[in-house]
Design a protein around this motif. Structure first.
Motif, short mmCIF file in Angstrom:
data_model
loop_
_atom_site.label_atom_id
_atom_site.label_comp_id
_atom_site.label_asym_id
_atom_site.label_seq_id
_atom_site.Cartn_x
_atom_site.Cartn_y
_atom_site.Cartn_z
N SER A 17 -6.28 -5.64 -11.06
CA SER A 17 -7.29 -4.63 -10.74
C SER A 17 -7.34 -3.55 -11.80
O SER A 17 -8.41 -3.01 -12.09
CB SER A 17 -7.01 -4.03 -9.36
N ASP A 18 -6.21 -3.20 -12.40
CA ASP A 18 -6.20 -2.17 -13.44
C ASP A 18 -6.85 -2.65 -14.73
O ASP A 18 -7.63 -1.92 -15.35
CB ASP A 18 -4.77 -1.73 -13.74
N LYS A 19 -6.56 -3.87 -15.14
CA LYS A 19 -7.04 -4.36 -16.43
C LYS A 19 -8.41 -5.02 -16.37
O LYS A 19 -9.25 -4.83 -17.24
CB LYS A 19 -6.04 -5.34 -17.04
N LEU A 20 -8.65 -5.82 -15.35
CA LEU A 20 -9.85 -6.66 -15.32
C LEU A 20 -10.84 -6.29 -14.21
O LEU A 20 -11.84 -6.99 -14.05
CB LEU A 20 -9.44 -8.13 -15.16
N HIS A 21 -10.57 -5.26 -13.42
CA HIS A 21 -11.41 -4.87 -12.28
C HIS A 21 -11.59 -6.03 -11.32
O HIS A 21 -12.67 -6.28 -10.79
CB HIS A 21 -12.78 -4.36 -12.74
N LYS A 47 -20.59 -3.04 -6.39
CA LYS A 47 -21.41 -4.14 -6.86
C LYS A 47 -20.47 -5.25 -7.32
O LYS A 47 -19.71 -5.09 -8.27
CB LYS A 47 -22.28 -3.67 -8.03
N VAL A 48 -20.51 -6.39 -6.64
CA VAL A 48 -19.65 -7.53 -6.96
C VAL A 48 -20.34 -8.39 -8.01
O VAL A 48 -21.48 -8.80 -7.84
CB VAL A 48 -19.34 -8.36 -5.70
N GLU A 49 -19.63 -8.65 -9.11
CA GLU A 49 -20.18 -9.49 -10.17
C GLU A 49 -19.84 -10.97 -9.96
O GLU A 49 -20.67 -11.83 -10.18
CB GLU A 49 -19.65 -9.05 -11.53
N ARG A 50 -18.59 -11.24 -9.54
CA ARG A 50 -18.16 -12.63 -9.45
C ARG A 50 -17.10 -12.78 -8.36
O ARG A 50 -16.31 -11.87 -8.12
CB ARG A 50 -17.57 -13.05 -10.80
N VAL A 51 -17.10 -13.93 -7.69
CA VAL A 51 -16.10 -14.26 -6.67
C VAL A 51 -15.50 -15.61 -7.01
O VAL A 51 -16.22 -16.60 -7.15
CB VAL A 51 -16.72 -14.28 -5.25
N VAL A 84 -15.49 -6.74 -9.72
CA VAL A 84 -16.54 -5.74 -9.57
C VAL A 84 -16.97 -5.27 -10.95
O VAL A 84 -16.31 -5.53 -11.96
CB VAL A 84 -16.09 -4.54 -8.70
N SER A 85 -18.10 -4.54 -11.03
CA SER A 85 -18.57 -4.05 -12.32
C SER A 85 -17.57 -3.07 -12.91
O SER A 85 -16.77 -2.46 -12.20
CB SER A 85 -19.95 -3.42 -12.18
N ALA A 86 -17.61 -2.90 -14.22
CA ALA A 86 -16.57 -2.17 -14.96
C ALA A 86 -16.49 -0.69 -14.58
O ALA A 86 -15.43 -0.09 -14.70
CB ALA A 86 -16.81 -2.30 -16.45
N ASP A 87 -17.57 -0.09 -14.14
CA ASP A 87 -17.55 1.34 -13.83
C ASP A 87 -17.21 1.63 -12.37
O ASP A 87 -17.20 2.79 -11.97
CB ASP A 87 -18.90 1.97 -14.18
N GLN A 88 -16.89 0.62 -11.57
CA GLN A 88 -16.59 0.82 -10.15
C GLN A 88 -15.17 0.39 -9.84
O GLN A 88 -14.61 -0.51 -10.49
CB GLN A 88 -17.57 0.05 -9.28
N THR A 89 -14.58 1.02 -8.82
CA THR A 89 -13.25 0.66 -8.35
C THR A 89 -13.23 0.63 -6.83
O THR A 89 -14.10 1.21 -6.18
CB THR A 89 -12.18 1.67 -8.83
N ILE A 90 -12.23 -0.02 -6.28
CA ILE A 90 -12.02 -0.05 -4.84
C ILE A 90 -10.72 0.70 -4.57
O ILE A 90 -9.68 0.37 -5.15
CB ILE A 90 -11.92 -1.49 -4.31
N ASP A 91 -10.77 1.70 -3.69
CA ASP A 91 -9.59 2.47 -3.33
C ASP A 91 -9.18 2.05 -1.92
O ASP A 91 -9.83 2.40 -0.94
CB ASP A 91 -9.88 3.96 -3.39
#
Length: 96
Positions: A17-21, A47-51, A84-91
């Motif tokens: 999650s830290d390196k690749l989102h 925004k989910v890019e890939r699953v 997820v997209s590079a500018d978003q995170t999940i807390d």
């Protein structure tokens, strides 16, 4: 159909999650990628890019008891790697 989802919080998942989102979840074995994507987007507002999914096979377990050796297996489960997209995170700890 109701699918269940819970985050996996291990060292390896935290590094991803830290390196690749990329966030890791344990989901219902009968859930497909579209259902997982819509559920994560609605729960966490990202925004989910890939699953990517992987079915984790059951592991053999045994233990010694007074009555002898007991053998069995763990349950089969599905792991979902959600990018997820590079500018978003999940807390995960925001509501504690």
């Amino acid at each position: 159909m109701e699918i269940s989802i819970k985050p996996i919080l291990t060292e390896k998942a935290t590094k991803l999650s830290d390196k690749l989102h990329c966030y890791t979840f344990a989901v219902s074995p009968d859930a497909n990628k579209a259902q997982i994507k819509s559920l994560v987007e609605s729960l966490y507002g990202v925004k989910v890019e890939r699953v990517n999914t992987a079915v984790m096979r059951p592991k053999n377990k045994s233990r010694w008891t007074k009555s002898g050796l007991l053998r069995g297996k763990t349950e089969r489960w599905k792991k979902a790697l959600v990018t997820v997209s590079a500018d978003q995170t999940i807390d995960f700890f925001s509501n504690i």
